[in-house]
Design a protein around this motif. Structure first.
Motif, PDB file in Angstrom:
ATOM      1  N   MET A   1     -66.859  -4.666 -81.892  1.00 26.03           N
ATOM      2  CA  MET A   1     -65.606  -4.207 -82.472  1.00 26.03           C
ATOM      3  C   MET A   1     -64.468  -5.170 -82.129  1.00 26.03           C
ATOM      4  O   MET A   1     -64.409  -5.724 -81.037  1.00 26.03           O
ATOM      5  N   VAL A   2     -63.596  -5.385 -83.107  1.00 26.33           N
ATOM      6  CA  VAL A   2     -62.427  -6.237 -82.912  1.00 26.33           C
ATOM      7  C   VAL A   2     -61.163  -5.413 -83.145  1.00 26.33           C
ATOM      8  O   VAL A   2     -61.214  -4.278 -83.586  1.00 26.33           O
ATOM      9  N   GLY A   3     -60.012  -5.995 -82.820  1.00 29.85           N
ATOM     10  CA  GLY A   3     -58.730  -5.327 -83.029  1.00 29.85           C
ATOM     11  C   GLY A   3     -58.017  -5.059 -81.720  1.00 29.85           C
ATOM     12  O   GLY A   3     -58.591  -5.158 -80.625  1.00 29.85           O
ATOM     13  N   THR A   4     -56.735  -4.685 -81.838  1.00 33.24           N
ATOM     14  CA  THR A   4     -55.894  -4.471 -80.656  1.00 33.24           C
ATOM     15  C   THR A   4     -56.455  -3.397 -79.740  1.00 33.24           C
ATOM     16  O   THR A   4     -56.539  -3.571 -78.512  1.00 33.24           O
ATOM     17  N   GLU A   5     -56.844  -2.292 -80.330  1.00 33.21           N
ATOM     18  CA  GLU A   5     -57.356  -1.186 -79.509  1.00 33.21           C
ATOM     19  C   GLU A   5     -58.621  -1.596 -78.769  1.00 33.21           C
ATOM     20  O   GLU A   5     -58.790  -1.286 -77.576  1.00 33.21           O
ATOM     21  N   ALA A   6     -59.508  -2.301 -79.470  1.00 29.50           N
ATOM     22  CA  ALA A   6     -60.754  -2.730 -78.831  1.00 29.50           C
ATOM     23  C   ALA A   6     -60.487  -3.723 -77.706  1.00 29.50           C
ATOM     24  O   ALA A   6     -61.081  -3.627 -76.624  1.00 29.50           O
ATOM     25  N   GLU A   7     -59.598  -4.674 -77.935  1.00 31.48           N
ATOM     26  CA  GLU A   7     -59.305  -5.673 -76.909  1.00 31.48           C
ATOM     27  C   GLU A   7     -58.642  -5.042 -75.693  1.00 31.48           C
ATOM     28  O   GLU A   7     -58.978  -5.370 -74.542  1.00 31.48           O
ATOM     29  N   ARG A   8     -57.704  -4.122 -75.923  1.00 34.91           N
ATOM     30  CA  ARG A   8     -57.051  -3.442 -74.793  1.00 34.91           C
ATOM     31  C   ARG A   8     -58.025  -2.543 -74.042  1.00 34.91           C
ATOM     32  O   ARG A   8     -57.870  -2.290 -72.843  1.00 34.91           O
ATOM     33  N   GLY A   9     -59.054  -2.089 -74.769  1.00 35.04           N
ATOM     34  CA  GLY A   9     -60.071  -1.262 -74.124  1.00 35.04           C
ATOM     35  C   GLY A   9     -61.111  -2.056 -73.365  1.00 35.04           C
ATOM     36  O   GLY A   9     -62.003  -1.476 -72.730  1.00 35.04           O
ATOM     37  N   GLY A  10     -61.050  -3.388 -73.460  1.00 37.38           N
ATOM     38  CA  GLY A  10     -61.955  -4.228 -72.662  1.00 37.38           C
ATOM     39  C   GLY A  10     -63.252  -4.593 -73.345  1.00 37.38           C
ATOM     40  O   GLY A  10     -64.268  -4.794 -72.676  1.00 37.38           O
ATOM     41  N   ILE A  11     -63.228  -4.746 -74.683  1.00 39.60           N
ATOM     42  CA  ILE A  11     -64.476  -5.047 -75.375  1.00 39.60           C
ATOM     43  C   ILE A  11     -65.088  -6.373 -74.912  1.00 39.60           C
ATOM     44  O   ILE A  11     -66.320  -6.512 -74.868  1.00 39.60           O
ATOM     45  N   ALA A  12     -64.248  -7.339 -74.523  1.00 36.60           N
ATOM     46  CA  ALA A  12     -64.787  -8.628 -74.071  1.00 36.60           C
ATOM     47  C   ALA A  12     -65.653  -8.459 -72.826  1.00 36.60           C
ATOM     48  O   ALA A  12     -66.762  -8.982 -72.739  1.00 36.60           O
ATOM     49  N   LYS A  13     -65.135  -7.711 -71.837  1.00 40.70           N
ATOM     50  CA  LYS A  13     -65.916  -7.545 -70.601  1.00 40.70           C
ATOM     51  C   LYS A  13     -67.068  -6.565 -70.786  1.00 40.70           C
ATOM     52  O   LYS A  13     -68.135  -6.732 -70.190  1.00 40.70           O
ATOM     53  N   ASP A  14     -66.875  -5.548 -71.626  1.00 41.25           N
ATOM     54  CA  ASP A  14     -67.952  -4.573 -71.833  1.00 41.25           C
ATOM     55  C   ASP A  14     -69.100  -5.172 -72.637  1.00 41.25           C
ATOM     56  O   ASP A  14     -70.275  -4.924 -72.345  1.00 41.25           O
ATOM     57  N   SER A  15     -68.778  -5.958 -73.657  1.00 41.06           N
ATOM     58  CA  SER A  15     -69.838  -6.626 -74.412  1.00 41.06           C
ATOM     59  C   SER A  15     -70.570  -7.622 -73.523  1.00 41.06           C
ATOM     60  O   SER A  15     -71.791  -7.806 -73.642  1.00 41.06           O
ATOM     61  N   ALA A  16     -69.819  -8.258 -72.597  1.00 36.65           N
ATOM     62  CA  ALA A  16     -70.454  -9.202 -71.669  1.00 36.65           C
ATOM     63  C   ALA A  16     -71.445  -8.485 -70.758  1.00 36.65           C
ATOM     64  O   ALA A  16     -72.481  -9.063 -70.385  1.00 36.65           O
ATOM     65  N   LYS A  17     -71.135  -7.251 -70.379  1.00 38.54           N
ATOM     66  CA  LYS A  17     -72.078  -6.475 -69.549  1.00 38.54           C
ATOM     67  C   LYS A  17     -73.404  -6.302 -70.279  1.00 38.54           C
ATOM     68  O   LYS A  17     -74.491  -6.449 -69.701  1.00 38.54           O
ATOM     69  N   MET A  18     -73.318  -5.966 -71.553  1.00 35.31           N
ATOM     70  CA  MET A  18     -74.537  -5.776 -72.343  1.00 35.31           C
ATOM     71  C   MET A  18     -75.322  -7.076 -72.458  1.00 35.31           C
ATOM     72  O   MET A  18     -76.548  -7.106 -72.251  1.00 35.31           O
ATOM     73  N   VAL A  19     -74.627  -8.153 -72.786  1.00 31.81           N
ATOM     74  CA  VAL A  19     -75.290  -9.448 -72.927  1.00 31.81           C
ATOM     75  C   VAL A  19     -75.934  -9.873 -71.610  1.00 31.81           C
ATOM     76  O   VAL A  19     -77.073 -10.349 -71.579  1.00 31.81           O
ATOM     77  N   TYR A  20     -75.225  -9.671 -70.502  1.00 33.25           N
ATOM     78  CA  TYR A  20     -75.740 -10.064 -69.197  1.00 33.25           C
ATOM     79  C   TYR A  20     -76.991  -9.258 -68.843  1.00 33.25           C
ATOM     80  O   TYR A  20     -78.002  -9.815 -68.381  1.00 33.25           O
TER      81      TYR A  20
END
Length: 532
Positions: free
Chosen positions: A379-398
């Motif tokens: 997910m992209v967008g302001t709400e997603a970024e403020r919710g931490g999608i970058a770090k949460d998606s990284a958890k899944m990838v890791y």
């Protein structure tokens, strides 16, 4: 087990419309596979047989245990390239049963450009060796090749993952106790000569088989010696004089029977695979054609696929009421337990954390993972970024990248952007990766890519404002590029997967893959489960 009732109406107009589109895609796949598996042109096949030689697939049939399956890899490699003249990349590879044990088979097709190695031929050869090494399988090479295709030398010879890597892998596997056996049926020139030369045991067929680092023409140019191919590198000479060959066979049938005999006593230390009782799904796989939307933009519930793929249509969902854009569940396929992750929309922060938790849980318990990709991305967008999608998606990838258990992937729909990464795309080296005819793979959809490039052009201050004609040309060009390059046949031609399979074949293919990966020794110790 979770109770999920199918909402599919098999008699509805929508089901019929979906079925018509997807059945047509399956039929197209069947026709293209038939063409690719034919090998070279009819006149070339007839010339091959006139020399007393069997076609490559007939050789494989004679090696395998009667009535057993052959898991062929990338049969559409090089499809649509080289003017359509390099069917299956001139090589047949796969896993089959010999004396009840799995064996990796790598067989040249001399009716396709003399069995010469193109870029895709090398990749296909290496991929089969990679699977063999990972799963502790002996390799049987059915050799009938002319070495590298010289016009392609820059894409075949010099790099790390080019022709030389095949010999490196051969040496490494032999050192690990994985037998390397070659049967030579025709010419093996230059690099092709090292396939048998580096094998543990070699069988050559009298009359047609030859091995020479430099053929008669090269010898003539290099040292001005005139010699015929049989004298230079024939089967009798190499068996009785040089010792390159260990066995001389009078016919191909005799050679293949001897290869089976050499493989009979092979034991590579694979583990027995324990399975529960095998129960067929309660819903037929044929219904999948009606489940998948004819319009790829229209979603469907991935649990409808599970009902038609897993034993008894029974699966236990993990966190069913949280992170609902990702379905995580344990189930059995042919009696073997598997943890399944399937997309029901874009991956968000909660579904990404759910995935990380589920993956580590399966990893702790030794449960292999199956990813069913139909993903637009994270997910992209302001709400997603403020919710931490970058770090949460990284958890899944890791979690996915470091899981020690086997991982299988099937691309059933879209495979876009970082969603491809999170759902164990090719770059994360799943043990096996297959695609359906409905698959699409790209950095993003054609719609999004077109809009991005149009906005970049409109915002380019170094150029004059674009005309409508220029913008129209950008849109047309971009849509055409993405339509071509996201097509599953474009992908499988370049070995971005291990082959395109139909939904109806998927359960059987997954069962064989699971049996293969579960038969290798598992990792020792345990890993922690991280609650997200």
């Amino acid at each position: 087990m979770s109770v999920f009732k199918s909402s599919v109406e098999a008699k509805s107009p929508e089901f019929a419309a979906n079925s018509a589109v997807n059945d047509a895609l399956d039929a197209m796949l069947g026709k293209r596979l038939q063409d690719a598996m034919a090998g070279g042109a009819e006149r070339l096949r007839q010339r091959h047989k006139a020399r007393g030689k069997l076609l490559v697939r007939d050789r494989i049939d004679r090696v395998l245990d009667p009535g057993t399956a052959f898991l062929e890899l990338s049969p559409l490699a090089a499809w649509g390239q080289y003017g359509g003249e390099v069917n299956a990349a001139g090589i047949v590879t796969g896993i089959g049963m010999v004396h009840g044990r799995p064996v990796a088979i790598i067989a040249n097709d001399a009716t396709v450009k003399g069995g010469s190695f193109f870029h895709e031929t090398i990749r296909k050869h290496l991929r089969a060796q990679e699977i063999a090494e990972a799963n502790g399988l002996p390799c049987l090479y059915l050799v009938d090749c002319g070495g590298a295709y010289l016009p392609e030398q820059d894409r075949v010879f010099p790099d790390r993952d080019h022709f030389g890597n095949a010999f490196y892998r051969q040496c490494r596997m032999s050192a690990q106790g994985l037998p390397q056996i070659s049967v030579v049926f025709g010419g093996c020139t230059a690099g092709g000569a090292y396939i048998p030369a580096l094998s543990d045991q070699v069988i050559m067929v009298r009359g047609n088989a030859r091995i020479h680092l430099g053929g008669p023409s090269i010898v003539k140019v290099a040292i001005n010696e005139e010699v015929d191919g049989e004298t230079l590198g024939g089967a009798e000479m190499h068996t009785r004089v040089s010792g390159v060959s260990d066995h001389l066979a009078e016919t191909e049938d005799e050679a293949l029977a001897l290869a089976r005999r050499l493989l009979r006593d092979v034991d590579t230390g694979r583990c027995p695979v324990a399975t529960a009782a095998v129960l067929p799904p309660r819903h037929p796989a044929e219904e999948i054609a009606g489940v998948i939307s004819a319009d790829p933009k229209r979603p469907y519930d991935v649990r409808e696929l599970l009902l038609r793929l897993v034993d008894d249509s029974a699966f236990q969902e993990f966190k069913p009421d949280w992170g609902d854009t990702l379905v995580c569940a344990t189930a059995r396929i042919h009696g073997m337990t598997v943890g399944i992750l399937g997309n029901n929309g874009a991956l968000q922060s909660d579904s990404s954390r759910k995935a990380a938790h589920f993956i580590t849980l399966c990893d702790q318990r030794g449960i292999p993972l199956l990813f069913l990709q139909n993903i637009t991305g994270f997910m992209v967008g302001t709400e997603a970024e403020r919710g931490g999608i970058a770090k949460d998606s990284a958890k899944m990838v890791y979690a996915m990248a470091t899981a020690r258990v086997p991982r299988l992937t099937v691309i059933v729909g879209g495979s876009y952007g970082a969603g491809n990464y999170g759902m164990c795309g090719r770059g994360f080296r799943p043990d096996f990766l297959f695609s359906w005819p409905t698959a699409r793979i790209a950095t993003m959809s054609a719609d999004i890519a077109t809009n991005v490039l149009l906005e970049l052009r409109r915002g380019n201050l170094r150029q004059d404002p674009p005309t409508e004609a220029e913008l129209s040309e950008i849109e047309t060009r971009t849509r055409a590029q993405y339509a071509e390059q996201s097509d599953p046949y474009y992908a499988t031609s370049r070995l971005w997967d291990d082959g395109i399979i139909t939904p109806g074949q998927t359960r059987a293919v997954l069962a064989m893959c699971l049996w293969l990966v579960l038969g290798r020794p598992g990792p020792r110790g345990h890993t922690p489960v991280f609650r997200m």
